[in-house]
Design an enzyme around this catalytic site. Sequence first.
Site, PDB file in Angstrom:
ATOM      1  N   HIS A 118      33.796  42.519   9.255  1.00 52.55           N
ATOM      2  CA  HIS A 118      34.383  42.301   7.925  1.00 52.55           C
ATOM      3  C   HIS A 118      34.399  40.806   7.588  1.00 52.55           C
ATOM      4  CE1 HIS A 118      37.329  43.282   4.641  1.00 52.55           C
ATOM      5  NE2 HIS A 118      37.672  42.027   4.842  1.00 52.55           N
ATOM      6  N   GLU A 119      34.950  40.007   8.490  1.00 50.09           N
ATOM      7  CA  GLU A 119      35.026  38.561   8.231  1.00 50.09           C
ATOM      8  C   GLU A 119      33.624  37.941   8.194  1.00 50.09           C
ATOM      9  OE1 GLU A 119      37.781  37.293   7.143  1.00 50.09           O
ATOM     10  OE2 GLU A 119      38.931  39.095   7.615  1.00 50.09           O
ATOM     11  N   HIS A 135      32.356  38.293   4.701  1.00 46.10           N
ATOM     12  CA  HIS A 135      32.887  37.232   3.838  1.00 46.10           C
ATOM     13  C   HIS A 135      32.140  35.922   4.099  1.00 46.10           C
ATOM     14  CE1 HIS A 135      36.310  39.122   1.921  1.00 46.10           C
ATOM     15  NE2 HIS A 135      36.881  39.469   3.054  1.00 46.10           N
ATOM     16  N   GLU A 144      35.262  40.602  -1.593  1.00 43.03           N
ATOM     17  CA  GLU A 144      35.630  41.757  -0.780  1.00 43.03           C
ATOM     18  C   GLU A 144      34.494  42.780  -0.730  1.00 43.03           C
ATOM     19  OE1 GLU A 144      38.191  41.424   0.980  1.00 43.03           O
ATOM     20  OE2 GLU A 144      38.645  43.408   1.762  1.00 43.03           O
TER      21      GLU A 144
HETATM   22 ZN    ZN Z   1      38.481  40.829   3.232  1.00 41.72          ZN
END
Ligand code: ZN
Length: 495
Positions: free
Chosen positions: A259-260, A263, A289
Amino acid sequence: MATNKHYTELIKRIRAPHILGSVGGLLSWDQEVMMPAGGADHRAEQSSVVASLGHELFTSKRIGTLLKKLETAVLDEDQRAVVREVKRDYERAVKVPQSLVEELARVESKAQVVWIDAKAKSDFSLFAPYLERIVDLKRQYAKAIDPAADPYEVLFQDYEAHMPLAQASANLRDIRDALVPLIKRISMMPQPDTKVLRADIPDDVQLAFNKKVAGAIGYDFSKGRLDISAHPFTTDAGDVRITTRFTDGPVKSLLSTIHESGHAMYEQGLPEEHYGTPLCSAGSLSIHESQSRLWENHVGRARPFWKHFLPIMQKAYAPALAGLGLDTAVRAMNVVKPGLIRVNADEATYNLHIILRFELEKELIGGRLAVRDLPAAWNAKMQELLGITPADDAQGVLQDVHWSCGLFGYFPTYSMGSMIAAQLYAKAKKDMPDLESRFERGDFSSMLAWLRRNIHAHGRKYPTDELVRRATGSEPRSDEYIAYLTEKFSALYGF
Ligand code: ZN
């Protein structure tokens, strides 16, 4: 075309506050990852000076004068986008009185300390006076920016600049209406074996494997690093650092790293030559996001990814995952089960946690719900949406840090991001029919290249609607996301 001299000066003047913002980000990174506890007071002073200096530079009269001069200048498309975005940020920033900015910062910093204590004691009454004050100040803030608008919409547009609130509300309502019955249906089906999620692997072994995966999907370690922090996060362009944590078991921790990384790859993919301008800044929080959720959910929670990585993970974590089959692993990591805590929620129920907060904060800021009635309203909505009731406020209304930091209007961007991720992924698959067979071979480069081309390269050049329309052919909409969730979970749960 010769570059307009006022434009050149504008770029020079907005660059410094941008860089100060990134210095502030690095101070926060250090605070979460490295700083000794005794450094907290000193760090608060450092952060506050850096933030107020940035604000002062960005709201200088000269920037206002330059923007005025540029209104009638001949500019190319990129330059016009820069002027449009700077003007928007500038006008919002100068409308808020300095005294209100300072009062908000003071109350929020105190409120965060009180919130930690209130959460530890599960006592909402400790936090309530601070939340009342923050709600009041945020209403004043919204009124200063646009006295005629719905204050919640003004706050929402801090994170989603050009999107009408009604549009986000309609999307979230559709997601709510589709998910409540879907999750009920799932809860009647037999649940998968989730033993794998609790395997006990040493942190250093996990860190090495997480780094390997982040690198394999395209995160550039020459301009970043992966460390451990209590709450995973990512810093911004230039030197993009990510953090993760290993308290949630090896699979959830890896998904958090992915997830990170999503980003971070967005930040790393912004056009460097425009650093310090809106062209090298993320489009909006929903777009940000969408990048993390695409990698986490559509890549990292799916079979093709694990067909490649499961054997590698089993070797890295041996003997803990010996004998684990691909189907069992994929079913386990996609378990859907209503729970009390947002950050532990699965891909489907997560949205109902967001919708709950969205509906409540809209009422709070609108003055239709009093802070003292918030815990009861929270519990009632939890029951209505997820069919469960928290035993105490620590597991209910006090669980998130956001409101103590004054982040109202932020929550909806999490679900908007998941929704946009589904649209982007569907279009990428259409453009590249062999995408998932490449994942099975450990090749993620075409996915990243597609995102670079369609999203990252543009920075804030286009408003969210236009960016998504250019990438997928339609504006942000819920139907593809709802179809994706319905198909995915009906297949996994067999109905
Ligand atoms: Zn996030």
